[in-house]
Design an enzyme around this catalytic site. Sequence first.
Site, mmCIF file in Angstrom:
data_model
loop_
_atom_site.group_PDB
_atom_site.id
_atom_site.type_symbol
_atom_site.label_atom_id
_atom_site.label_comp_id
_atom_site.label_asym_id
_atom_site.label_seq_id
_atom_site.Cartn_x
_atom_site.Cartn_y
_atom_site.Cartn_z
ATOM 1 N N ASP A 148 14.277 5.081 -0.809
ATOM 2 C CA ASP A 148 13.141 4.261 -0.380
ATOM 3 C C ASP A 148 11.912 5.171 -0.211
ATOM 4 O OD1 ASP A 148 11.331 2.629 0.849
ATOM 5 O OD2 ASP A 148 12.611 2.074 2.531
ATOM 6 N N ASP A 166 3.036 3.650 -7.465
ATOM 7 C CA ASP A 166 3.184 2.747 -8.613
ATOM 8 C C ASP A 166 4.216 1.688 -8.222
ATOM 9 O OD1 ASP A 166 3.348 1.527 -11.037
ATOM 10 O OD2 ASP A 166 4.339 3.195 -12.055
HETATM 11 N N1 SAM Z 1 3.407 -1.299 -13.209
HETATM 12 C C1 SAM Z 1 4.117 -2.260 -12.467
HETATM 13 C C2 SAM Z 1 3.327 -3.344 -11.805
HETATM 14 O O1 SAM Z 1 2.294 -3.082 -11.169
HETATM 15 O O2 SAM Z 1 3.757 -4.474 -11.913
HETATM 16 C C3 SAM Z 1 5.082 -1.698 -11.484
HETATM 17 C C4 SAM Z 1 5.673 -0.384 -11.811
HETATM 18 S S1 SAM Z 1 7.279 -0.028 -11.335
HETATM 19 C C5 SAM Z 1 8.322 -0.995 -12.288
HETATM 20 C C6 SAM Z 1 7.473 -0.567 -9.666
HETATM 21 C C7 SAM Z 1 8.729 0.006 -9.060
HETATM 22 O O3 SAM Z 1 8.606 0.112 -7.639
HETATM 23 C C8 SAM Z 1 9.997 -0.830 -9.296
HETATM 24 O O4 SAM Z 1 10.820 -0.168 -10.218
HETATM 25 C C9 SAM Z 1 10.639 -0.957 -7.904
HETATM 26 O O5 SAM Z 1 12.040 -0.799 -7.916
HETATM 27 C C10 SAM Z 1 9.930 0.180 -7.162
HETATM 28 N N2 SAM Z 1 9.938 0.015 -5.697
HETATM 29 C C11 SAM Z 1 9.758 -1.134 -4.992
HETATM 30 N N3 SAM Z 1 9.849 -0.889 -3.677
HETATM 31 C C12 SAM Z 1 10.067 0.457 -3.538
HETATM 32 C C13 SAM Z 1 10.249 1.302 -2.405
HETATM 33 N N4 SAM Z 1 10.215 0.816 -1.161
HETATM 34 N N5 SAM Z 1 10.460 2.622 -2.638
HETATM 35 C C14 SAM Z 1 10.490 3.118 -3.914
HETATM 36 N N6 SAM Z 1 10.333 2.350 -5.008
HETATM 37 C C15 SAM Z 1 10.114 1.035 -4.827
#
Ligand code: SAM
Length: 286
Positions: A148, A166
């Site tokens: 996380d 991101d």
């Molecule tokens: N470019 C994209 C958009 O704006 O729609 C998003 C990029 S990327 C796919 C976002 C990522 O954030 C996801 O893979 C998700 O699993 C991750 N994510 C969500 N919550 C998170 C957290 N608390 N810690 C780390 N990663 C997280």
Amino acid sequence: MKDVNWIENKDGSLWLTEDDRGNLQIRYRLKDILFSEQSPFQHVAIVDTADFGRTLVLDGVVQTTAIDGHIYNEMITHVPIHLHPNPKKVLIIGGGDCGAARELTKYEGIEQIDMVEIDELVVKACKTHLPEVSGNLSDPRVHFIFDDGVKFVKEKENEYDCIIVDSSDPVGPAEVLFEYDFYASLKRALKEDGLMVCQSQSPIFHQSILKQTVTHIRNLFPDSKTYTAVVPTYPGGLWSFTIGSKKYPIDPKAARKENVKTKYFNRKILESCFILPEFMKELLNE
Ligand code: SAM
């Protein structure tokens, strides 16, 4: 696809319906479903769409596509990296499609890229089925940490030159990535001259989140600025990003000159992306 209600077969064609927080629906015709699995955090799918090619979909929401993913990934990386005089250690929070990490590997001066993604399944699926975005990333400077982002960054102090948030939309696991305490932790995790950037959502449809994000960052960082780019698959097209800097003024004219190969970003875009339309200036009291 089993157990998901955002894909339907209508008259022999597959359609994905993205529901933007109950108020807006966007439909994509699909050619194929390449990957579909439930992780402990979300439903992860890679589909092949008629107009945007291969696309990452999390819980029914389009995240990035083969056709326009580079616009977002170049803008969330090259803008902040150009504004820091000597970035060596960079942290990405989220970024599971690997597109942001891939852009950072274009800089020889960057020595370490830590990517903290909560969901390992997103990275696995994108590396295998979405090479147009992930580039099958295998640079030894990229360290994947499956955790996380909030928890990870809380334990860091004075460590990173640049942090790139991101994240997905502020629903599900990413909700906490839009809270004040998280931005305060980012500030602590940055070196005394570090800077951070986050995607701050649609200036058309998500004005209260944009305003809240900008307010948090303004309250914490001596300098902050919002910039925009048009990403066709994000609701409304126009998308916002917000930078907070601990020391260096955010001045695109004074930005470093770097020779990186891009498909969207260039020097003139770096200088013009901070020009905001009147309604955004009014919203953000600029
Ligand atoms: N470019 C994209 C958009 O704006 O729609 C998003 C990029 S990327 C796919 C976002 C990522 O954030 C996801 O893979 C998700 O699993 C991750 N994510 C969500 N919550 C998170 C957290 N608390 N810690 C780390 N990663 C997280």
